[in-house]
Scaffold this active site. Sequence first.
Site, short mmCIF file in Angstrom:
data_model
loop_
_atom_site.label_atom_id
_atom_site.label_comp_id
_atom_site.label_asym_id
_atom_site.label_seq_id
_atom_site.Cartn_x
_atom_site.Cartn_y
_atom_site.Cartn_z
N GLN A 186 -0.56 -4.61 -3.74
CA GLN A 186 1.10 -5.52 -3.53
C GLN A 186 0.52 -6.53 -3.68
O GLN A 186 1.37 -8.74 -3.97
CB GLN A 186 2.27 -4.79 -3.00
CG GLN A 186 3.51 -5.12 -2.91
CD GLN A 186 4.32 -4.58 -2.87
OE1 GLN A 186 4.46 -3.55 -3.72
NE2 GLN A 186 4.95 -4.12 -1.70
N GLU A 187 -0.41 -7.27 -2.32
CA GLU A 187 -0.40 -8.85 -1.37
C GLU A 187 -1.49 -8.28 -1.26
O GLU A 187 -1.78 -8.11 -0.54
CB GLU A 187 0.74 -8.45 -0.45
CG GLU A 187 2.00 -8.47 -0.40
CD GLU A 187 3.00 -8.61 0.45
OE1 GLU A 187 2.64 -9.22 2.24
OE2 GLU A 187 4.41 -7.99 0.84
N LYS A 192 5.50 -12.42 8.08
CA LYS A 192 6.00 -12.23 6.74
C LYS A 192 6.12 -13.31 6.06
O LYS A 192 7.81 -12.28 6.48
CB LYS A 192 5.55 -10.43 6.33
CG LYS A 192 3.58 -10.24 6.79
CD LYS A 192 3.04 -9.00 5.63
CE LYS A 192 4.32 -8.70 4.33
NZ LYS A 192 3.37 -7.37 4.07
N HIS A 205 5.80 -6.17 -7.39
CA HIS A 205 6.40 -7.79 -7.67
C HIS A 205 5.79 -8.30 -8.44
O HIS A 205 5.89 -10.16 -8.14
CB HIS A 205 5.62 -8.06 -6.29
CG HIS A 205 5.85 -7.37 -4.93
ND1 HIS A 205 5.74 -7.56 -3.85
CD2 HIS A 205 6.94 -7.08 -4.38
CE1 HIS A 205 6.44 -6.97 -2.94
NE2 HIS A 205 7.15 -6.34 -3.13
N SER A 246 8.70 -9.21 9.00
CA SER A 246 8.85 -9.30 7.56
C SER A 246 10.45 -9.00 7.55
O SER A 246 11.22 -9.25 6.94
CB SER A 246 7.94 -8.11 7.06
OG SER A 246 7.94 -7.95 6.12
N SER A 302 9.53 -2.42 -3.98
CA SER A 302 8.24 -0.99 -3.13
C SER A 302 9.51 -0.65 -1.38
O SER A 302 8.81 -1.74 -0.88
CB SER A 302 7.89 -2.09 -2.81
OG SER A 302 6.17 -0.40 -2.28
N GLU A 324 7.59 -12.69 -4.83
CA GLU A 324 7.03 -13.22 -2.95
C GLU A 324 6.81 -14.72 -3.10
O GLU A 324 6.15 -15.43 -2.08
CB GLU A 324 6.01 -13.08 -2.34
CG GLU A 324 7.30 -10.75 -1.77
CD GLU A 324 6.32 -10.22 -1.64
OE1 GLU A 324 5.32 -10.68 -0.48
OE2 GLU A 324 7.19 -9.45 -0.88
N ARG A 359 12.21 -9.49 2.58
CA ARG A 359 11.51 -8.40 1.38
C ARG A 359 11.55 -8.95 0.75
O ARG A 359 11.52 -10.62 -0.24
CB ARG A 359 13.15 -7.78 1.76
CG ARG A 359 13.42 -6.78 2.66
CD ARG A 359 12.78 -5.72 2.93
NE ARG A 359 11.53 -4.96 2.79
CZ ARG A 359 12.36 -3.65 1.94
NH1 ARG A 359 13.24 -3.05 2.99
NH2 ARG A 359 11.67 -2.80 1.18
N SER A 360 11.48 -8.00 -0.50
CA SER A 360 10.58 -9.14 -1.41
C SER A 360 12.17 -9.52 -2.44
O SER A 360 12.17 -11.13 -3.33
CB SER A 360 9.79 -8.43 -3.16
OG SER A 360 10.36 -7.01 -3.16
N ASP A 364 -1.19 -5.81 1.59
CA ASP A 364 -0.61 -5.55 1.57
C ASP A 364 -1.25 -3.77 0.63
O ASP A 364 -0.19 -4.61 -0.70
CB ASP A 364 0.76 -5.52 1.71
CG ASP A 364 2.04 -4.87 1.46
OD1 ASP A 364 1.52 -2.91 1.59
OD2 ASP A 364 2.90 -4.82 1.49
#
Length: 415
Positions: free
Chosen positions: A167-168, A390, A159, A366, A40, A209, A368-369, A246
Amino acid sequence: MKITQAKACQVFDSRGVPTVAVCLWSDKVYAIGMAPSGASTGSHEAFELRDSGDTFQGKGIQKALMVFADKVKNQLLQKDFADQQELDSLLQEIDGSSNFQNIGANTAIATSIAFLRLQALVQGKEVFEVLGEQLTINNYQLTIKTITPMVNVINGGKHADSGFAIQEVMIVPVKGETTSEKIAIAAEIFAALKEVMKEKGMSTLVGDEGGFAPTIKNVSQAFDLIQHACAKTQYKFGDDIKIALDVAATELYKNGMYLIEGTQLTAKQLVNFYKDLVTKYPIMSLEDPFAEDDFEGWSMLKEQLGEKIQIAGDDLTVTNVERMKMIKEKELISAIIIKPNQIGTISQTLEAITLANDYGWKTIISHRSGETEDTTIADLAYAVSSPFIKTGSMSRSERVCKYNRLIAIEEIINN
């Protein structure tokens, strides 16, 4: 520092997708940097150079490797670099564009990370020390600070394949005096969540993730699962454990509407949706609650919930100082996601963090996926005293290695 040899090669990220690795040598000492990649991604991010052919569904990186060999390598071997800034400025100069359109941000960030890690090895220092010195060259002292992990326990959106829109869904352990204590609390709740889901006959397969990716209908169901997990531990939902989301709302936005839990919502209706959730559940942070250019939606949310929760930009800000300046003028956020590969170099990342601090925004370092085993973001979080990090869930080694590095850094500092 002189670079005596340089090479780029293809390695693979946590999704099995090719990514760029750069290895730099200074005499017999060498270091490797690897580029992560997002699923994303914001449209304003720096350009990721891919092959766009048939191999790896267009995600090959042979073009990036050729660019490194033809345009970057020889330039690196011709200079004695004083510091990170000089190397990163050269990468920008070689590229010649504002967003690494020519050599690719994946090539740039892998090179920048490799140089950072090489400096640490040559100087006999930790990576976080080198980063700190780059921030304040002459008078750097590490500010010892507890970093709170925002741990992704339920994956959705791009994800996972569960159909869950958000998403999270993250747990935020506010209890705990040290970073290692907070990580341990998160791990205990993650284990309890798995037990709860098994009891309910739900799948405990994980997403990109490392968080669980169950088939659930709405975000309230996700919160209820977490609440039941907390009840199996000594930690209290709402007091010891908060929630962060998120939303990655750009992925849910089409023709002026947001598709949330099977319903098309206007920006105003989405604000009311968030207000209802914040009233019912201990939510402390919303990341990308609106699409990256839906400034009206962001403004409405900031006005109505800005005093109650943290509002964080990711696709909105993309670790880009010019974008950040524009967002500051609009007063849309109180926190910012920092992702080095969004902008392309370590120096530009530090510049974004410095500006965020000047603005009073809380920084959230952060991953990334699509990740690798590189742990640089853990060192970055400590170097800049970021309040949050994160880096995924408490499973999948490309996530857990960052948590383990955080624990190791804490031990180094305390000793």
